[in-house]
Design a protein around this motif. Structure first.
Motif, PDB file in Angstrom:
ATOM      1  N   TRP A 196       0.735  -1.356   0.195  1.00 43.32           N
ATOM      2  CA  TRP A 196       0.114  -0.074  -0.042  1.00 43.32           C
ATOM      3  C   TRP A 196       0.934   1.299   0.034  1.00 43.32           C
ATOM      4  O   TRP A 196       2.044   1.403   0.541  1.00 43.32           O
ATOM      5  N   GLY A 198       1.150   5.516   0.766  1.00 40.13           N
ATOM      6  CA  GLY A 198       0.631   6.623   1.510  1.00 40.13           C
ATOM      7  C   GLY A 198       0.296   6.343   2.745  1.00 40.13           C
ATOM      8  O   GLY A 198       1.133   5.481   3.482  1.00 40.13           O
ATOM      9  N   THR A 199      -0.634   7.014   3.266  1.00 36.84           N
ATOM     10  CA  THR A 199      -1.068   6.757   5.046  1.00 36.84           C
ATOM     11  C   THR A 199      -1.050   5.539   5.293  1.00 36.84           C
ATOM     12  O   THR A 199      -2.155   5.090   4.598  1.00 36.84           O
ATOM     13  N   LEU A 223      -3.347   2.308   6.707  1.00 41.94           N
ATOM     14  CA  LEU A 223      -4.802   2.554   6.837  1.00 41.94           C
ATOM     15  C   LEU A 223      -5.095   1.865   8.342  1.00 41.94           C
ATOM     16  O   LEU A 223      -4.429   0.969   8.769  1.00 41.94           O
ATOM     17  N   GLN A 246     -14.368   0.077   5.622  1.00 46.25           N
ATOM     18  CA  GLN A 246     -13.231   0.707   5.259  1.00 46.25           C
ATOM     19  C   GLN A 246     -12.359   0.360   4.267  1.00 46.25           C
ATOM     20  O   GLN A 246     -11.922   1.000   3.455  1.00 46.25           O
ATOM     21  N   THR A 249     -13.820   2.522   1.280  1.00 42.10           N
ATOM     22  CA  THR A 249     -12.894   3.641   1.212  1.00 42.10           C
ATOM     23  C   THR A 249     -11.610   3.581   0.680  1.00 42.10           C
ATOM     24  O   THR A 249     -11.498   4.636  -0.123  1.00 42.10           O
ATOM     25  N   ALA A 250     -11.087   2.329   1.013  1.00 41.36           N
ATOM     26  CA  ALA A 250      -9.622   2.197   0.360  1.00 41.36           C
ATOM     27  C   ALA A 250      -9.888   2.042  -1.000  1.00 41.36           C
ATOM     28  O   ALA A 250      -8.777   2.686  -1.909  1.00 41.36           O
ATOM     29  N   ASN A 267     -11.934   3.571  -2.858  1.00 44.52           N
ATOM     30  CA  ASN A 267     -12.303   4.643  -3.503  1.00 44.52           C
ATOM     31  C   ASN A 267     -11.010   5.570  -3.473  1.00 44.52           C
ATOM     32  O   ASN A 267     -10.913   6.207  -4.549  1.00 44.52           O
ATOM     33  N   THR A 268      -9.965   5.596  -2.674  1.00 44.11           N
ATOM     34  CA  THR A 268      -8.949   6.389  -2.673  1.00 44.11           C
ATOM     35  C   THR A 268      -8.038   5.784  -3.763  1.00 44.11           C
ATOM     36  O   THR A 268      -7.638   6.597  -4.517  1.00 44.11           O
ATOM     37  N   LYS A 273      -9.129   7.282  -7.211  1.00 42.81           N
ATOM     38  CA  LYS A 273      -8.757   8.496  -7.163  1.00 42.81           C
ATOM     39  C   LYS A 273      -7.289   8.793  -7.518  1.00 42.81           C
ATOM     40  O   LYS A 273      -6.694   9.740  -8.451  1.00 42.81           O
ATOM     41  N   THR A 274      -6.338   7.901  -6.869  1.00 43.69           N
ATOM     42  CA  THR A 274      -5.013   8.347  -6.754  1.00 43.69           C
ATOM     43  C   THR A 274      -4.062   7.481  -7.733  1.00 43.69           C
ATOM     44  O   THR A 274      -2.925   7.861  -8.135  1.00 43.69           O
ATOM     45  N   THR A 324     -16.896   8.141  -8.536  1.00 45.71           N
ATOM     46  CA  THR A 324     -15.603   8.323  -8.619  1.00 45.71           C
ATOM     47  C   THR A 324     -15.079   7.951 -10.033  1.00 45.71           C
ATOM     48  O   THR A 324     -14.021   8.482 -10.786  1.00 45.71           O
TER      49      THR A 324
END
Length: 402
Positions: free
Chosen positions: A163, A165-166, A168, A181, A184-185, A187-188, A191-192, A235
């Protein structure tokens, strides 16, 4: 000369058929982003009872069917079949555990070498396609995660997580929130990293084990899941969304420890395995609607069978050959008999005695009574026709097949 020409013609025909079917499948992937959602424990009654407007839209605008899932109706059998596009007779996964002849014991299916068919992640990797596997259950990451570019699960160690970035944070694995959750991951990621073309999401069936379809608690869970799926579409409106389940759930009123029972009947066996058994005992205590019986010696077969058919709640006792033929199982990874429970009966290890009456709140799966599930194909530009999707494991079997 004629024989040579005939042989050449046959070879040409075979090559044409094989290559034609491969290119046919290959034409179906044209770079579109694909979101595969394996909704653990999502039977049609759960879908119909809950408020799920986005899935309603997917049903109306795409392909929707209720299809058979594979037997035994447990997670590993179906999740691995969906992830490989193959039934157990090919991929080798016949339960959450199997009997290892070399070790002379049951073994949890957590080693990727046990899986005998290439996964969708392996196929995507071979074509240079980035993928992500997001699962509530660590065993899914253990078996399928090797070829995925991103992997996460609540119980995964840092070494098992891929993974960016930040880091989880996840709720307890026995919660509704842990599935939120994961979405949400996902969806991130959409986007990224737009180079990720395949995202596979495996949710938890914990809420369905806890509550029946009419319960407000599970309805809230499913409405929230519907909102998260709608967010994925918002998204990535270009992405296809493919969704199915591994099994349904039902209340079970009684449990049998068949190993203890057969010993009591003076017909002991080597071992009885519940394909349901895994490390998530809060869900089901390892009790499920099917069981594999391994004989000590083949001459015991008829006496053992006679005692099994007398058990209250047993629907059928199949020989290995019958089970293989009926359920497309791998013969080397099932017992000498496969026992099937009725709608209210489960099998597995009991701490005391061979029989237990279960509480009204107990819910589980594994039998044919949980082997029908919804299937959705939405916004998939190159998907096969509805006729193709006659099993849950066909959901993504048409992708990356070269």
């Amino acid at each position: 000369m004629k024989k040579s020409l005939l042989k050449s013609a046959i070879i040409y025909l075979l090559v044409t058929v094989v290559c034609g079917s491969t290119s046919y499948a290959q034409k179906r992937y044209n770079g579109q982003r694909i979101i595969v959602i394996m909704m653990d424990g999502f039977g049609e009654k759960y879908y119909r009872q809950a408020l799920m407007p986005f899935l309603n839209q997917m049903e109306k605008e795409g392909i929707y069917k209720v299809v058979p899932s594979l037997m035994p109706a447990v997670t590993n059998v179906n999740n691995m079949a969906i992830a490989t596009g193959t039934p157990p007779e090919q991929n080798g996964i016949t339960g959450n555990v199997f009997y290892d002849d070399k070790k002379q014991q049951e073994v949890y299916i957590e080693d990727p070498s046990i899986l005998l068919s290439p996964s969708i992640f392996q196929k995507a990797h071979a074509q240079g396609v980035k993928s992500a596997l997001l699962s509530v259950k660590k065993k899914t990451i253990d078996v399928l995660g090797q070829y995925a570019d991103y992997t996460i699960c609540p119980e995964c160690l840092t070494a098992q997580t891929k993974w960016n970035g930040t880091p989880l944070r996840f709720s307890d694995v026995y919660s509704r929130e842990v599935s939120y959750q994961l979405f949400t991951a996902a969806n991130t990621l959409l986007k990224t990293d737009k180079n990720v073309k395949l995202i596979y999401i495996h949710t938890t069936d914990y809420p369905m084990h806890m509550w029946p379809p009419e319960s407000d608690s599970v309805k809230v869970f499913l409405t929230n899941i519907d909102n998260y799926i709608a967010q994925l579409h918002s998204t990535a409106p270009d992405a296809a969304i493919l969704l199915t389940a591994d099994h349904d759930l039902n209340h079970k009123s009684q449990a049998w420890d068949l190993e203890k029972y057969l010993a009591e009947q003076q017909t002991p066996v080597k071992i009885v395995i519940s394909p349901e058994k895994d490390r998530y005992i809060v869900h089901h205590r390892g009790l499920g609607g099917a069981a594999y019986v391994y004989l000590q010696k083949s001459s015991d077969a008829e006496k053992v069978r006679q005692n099994l058919v007398k058990v209250q709640g047993v629907d059928a006792v199949l020989t290995k050959a019958e089970a293989v033929k009926k359920y497309h199982l791998m013969p080397s990874r099932i017992g000498d008999f496969m026992v099937l429970g009725d709608r209210e009966t489960v099998f597995g290890h009991l701490e005391t005695g061979s029989y237990e009456k279960l509480p009204d709140t107990y819910r589980s799966h594994g039998s044919e009574y949980e082997a029908q599930v919804p299937l959705f194909v939405f916004n998939a530009k190159k998907a096969p026709s509805a006729d193709y999707f006659n099993w849950n494991y066909k959901l993504a079997a048409w992708l990356f097949n070269n």
